[in-house]
Write a protein that holds these residues in place. Structure first.
Motif, PDB file in Angstrom:
ATOM      1  N   ASP A 184     -30.434  37.603 -27.010  1.00  0.00           N
ATOM      2  CA  ASP A 184     -31.091  36.447 -26.385  1.00  0.00           C
ATOM      3  C   ASP A 184     -30.831  35.254 -27.304  1.00  0.00           C
ATOM      4  N   ALA A 201     -24.728  39.376 -22.891  1.00  0.00           N
ATOM      5  CA  ALA A 201     -26.146  39.192 -22.566  1.00  0.00           C
ATOM      6  C   ALA A 201     -26.369  39.573 -21.105  1.00  0.00           C
ATOM      7  N   THR A 203     -29.859  41.071 -19.590  1.00  0.00           N
ATOM      8  CA  THR A 203     -31.217  40.652 -19.212  1.00  0.00           C
ATOM      9  C   THR A 203     -31.452  39.167 -19.446  1.00  0.00           C
ATOM     10  N   SER A 204     -31.094  38.671 -20.630  1.00  0.00           N
ATOM     11  CA  SER A 204     -31.469  37.274 -20.953  1.00  0.00           C
ATOM     12  C   SER A 204     -30.820  36.293 -19.985  1.00  0.00           C
ATOM     13  N   ALA A 208     -33.054  34.980 -16.374  1.00  0.00           N
ATOM     14  CA  ALA A 208     -33.466  33.610 -16.758  1.00  0.00           C
ATOM     15  C   ALA A 208     -33.761  32.776 -15.506  1.00  0.00           C
ATOM     16  N   GLU A 214     -29.754  28.877 -20.093  1.00  0.00           N
ATOM     17  CA  GLU A 214     -29.770  30.065 -20.978  1.00  0.00           C
ATOM     18  C   GLU A 214     -28.401  30.251 -21.628  1.00  0.00           C
ATOM     19  N   LEU A 218     -27.560  30.117 -25.515  1.00  0.00           N
ATOM     20  CA  LEU A 218     -26.942  31.255 -26.205  1.00  0.00           C
ATOM     21  C   LEU A 218     -25.723  30.805 -27.016  1.00  0.00           C
TER      22      LEU A 218
END
Ligand code: DX5
Ligand code: ZN
Length: 220
Positions: A184, A201, A203-204, A208, A214, A218
């Motif tokens: 994340d 990545a 999930t993140s 989002a 996001e 990142l």
């Protein structure tokens, strides 16, 4: 790791809504992703089954981004040809711990003009890959136990990233260091600082509210 080179952001489709795979891949492409990470799992090398070549092919039909295939399977040597024939596949990564000759698999991927990746699980010391340095273009350091998305980042992997970065410098090699699992904004910054170039990545990004924001965060 020269600080000026921006991180590469590779959303993992394992975390997407598979009922809307095309829209999801299009969404992260438009949100500024650099690669699309495809987690292939066989239920043997890891205790989970995800998807195979047909899904990678379907995803590729909705993006112009490089497809980054992560084979968490036994006998990857039997399947790399199939995945490398998928339009858009730019890299194929196999695990050191799988039952194959990792060096031969890496050489085969490279001979086909694709980036060859070697992945190691959290419990595998970097030292076990030392004979293979120079034969891969990507070193995928797992920052969770492979098999599932949404797991917490393993902080003790940071020292392994730093070690890989040091070896890369000492040997004058140009492979990319990719990190995968629990990435994340906060853990991406830690990995970047340790020398990582590619942030996977799932999930993140897919969970989002604002995927573009996001992805930018990142990469920051
Ligand atoms: C786990 C996969 C990872 C995972 C990342 O075996 O290799 O790519 O999907 O998922 P998150 O980002 O949700 O931890
Ligand atoms: Zn992965």
């Amino acid at each position: 790791m020269p600080a000026q080179r921006p991180s590469i952001i590779a959303p993992s489709i394992l975390a997407c809504d598979f009922g809307r795979l095309g829209d999801e891949v299009k969404s992260v492409t438009e949100a500024g992703a650099d690669w699309i990470h495809c987690d292939v799992m066989d239920g043997d090398f890891v205790p989970n089954i995800s998807f195979g070549e047909p899904i990678v092919k379907a995803a590729g039909g909705h993006t112009g981004l490089p497809l980054d295939v992560h084979l968490m399977i036994q006998r990857p040597d039997r399947y790399i040809g199939q995945f490398m024939s998928v339009p858009g596949v730019a890299s194929v990564t196999s695990h050191l711990e799988a039952n194959h000759d990792a060096g031969v698999t890496l050489d085969t991927v490279r001979a086909a003009g694709k980036k060859a990746g070697l992945s190691i699980k959290p419990g595998t010391p970097l030292d076990q890959a030392k004979e293979l340095f120079g034969r891969f273009d990507i070193l995928l350091i797992m920052t969770v136990e492979p098999g599932f998305g949404g797991q917490p980042f393993m902080n003790d992997m940071l020292s392994k990233i730093r070690e890989a970065d040091r070896i890369r410098t000492d040997l004058g090699l140009g492979f990319l260091i990719e990190v995968d699992g629990g990435i994340d904004v906060e853990t991406a910054a830690l990995c970047r600082e340790a020398g990582a170039d590619v942030m996977v990545a799932g999930t993140s990004v897919f969970k989002a509210a604002d995927r573009a924001a996001e992805i930018s965060a990142l990469r920051a």
